[in-house]
Design a protein around this motif. Structure first.
Motif: not given
Length: 245
Positions: A138-159
């Motif tokens: 269950k790893s969530v890193t800056e790859k995801v967080y930077k989009h949340i921080h910059r208020k950008l819609p995103f889709l992520a692949l991971g766990y």
């Protein structure tokens, strides 16, 4: 290994973004063996989903190795040529070449400092794509967080269930007014890739110009939730490693 515990840096680059130029943006890193990002890009290029409305970067340190691997998987010559050619931009959107790839873009900020800046191509895209390096925890890193921080819609692949369980349990809200998260629950990462590409194909046939307005309340909520949990070290470490300390 050491994990990121900071959530901001001294400077956030401001860009003058006049209008959205891309439907999607994916800032990929190194194309290595077993890389989910390599498989995602290769399948996207082969299917035509990755086109002129899709901005992406990639780094290929060993073209021969990547070429042989992609050829063995049956990808066409154009896809192989594309993914064995490095293309990276700096935080101002300018292409970076060989010797520039390892330079610190912001003077005085060490390379190890978490970077929440994004290039203008990312900020001016309707939807950003994030692919985590670790798929088995269950790893969530800056790859995801930077989009949340910059208020950008995103889709992520991971766990598996990264959106619907991991982020949800951390208090983040899904953008389900716009996105179909069916891909998120599939056990095999190859199936998650295929369904994510299918979702991008669906989105590319819709009008994305209103996505920021539609999601604005949730984008604000998730930003505030991010800033809140980032101050709790135990929660922050859990979000990166899957284990409380």
């Amino acid at each position: 290994p050491m994990f990121m515990v900071q959530y901001t840096i001294p400077n956030i680059i401001k860009h003058n973004i006049k209008k959205n130029k891309y439907n999607f943006c994916f800032l990929a890193g190194h194309m290595r063996k077993g890389s989910t990002r390599e498989e995602f890009l290769a399948k996207g290029l082969e299917s035509g989903i990755i086109d002129d409305n899709f901005f992406y970067t990639k780094i290929c340190y060993n073209p021969k190795e990547v070429r042989d691997r992609l050829k063995k998987c049956g990808y066409n010559k154009n896809t192989i040529k594309n993914l064995t050619t490095t293309y990276v931009v700096d935080l101002f959107g300018n292409e970076m070449l060989g010797s520039e790839l390892y330079k610190d873009v912001l003077p005085g900020i060490p390379a190890s400092t978490p970077d929440l800046n994004l290039p203008p191509q990312s900020l001016s895209s309707y939807v950003n794509i994030a692919i985590e390096s670790r798929l088995n925890c269950k790893s969530v890193t800056e790859k995801v967080y930077k989009h949340i921080h910059r208020k950008l819609p995103f889709l992520a692949l991971g766990y598996q269930n990264l959106h619907t369980k991991v982020l949800h349990e951390m208090g983040f809200k899904l953008y389900d007014e716009v996105f179909d998260y069916s891909f998120d629950c599939k056990e095999a990462h190859q199936d998650r890739i295929d369904l994510l590409l299918k979702e991008l194909q669906r989105l590319s046939n819709t009008d994305l110009s209103e996505i920021q307005d539609i999601l604005k309340p949730k984008l604000e909520y998730n930003y505030n939730n991010f800033m809140k949990i980032a101050n709790d070290k135990s929660t922050w470490i859990y979000s990166l490693t899957g284990n409380y300390i």
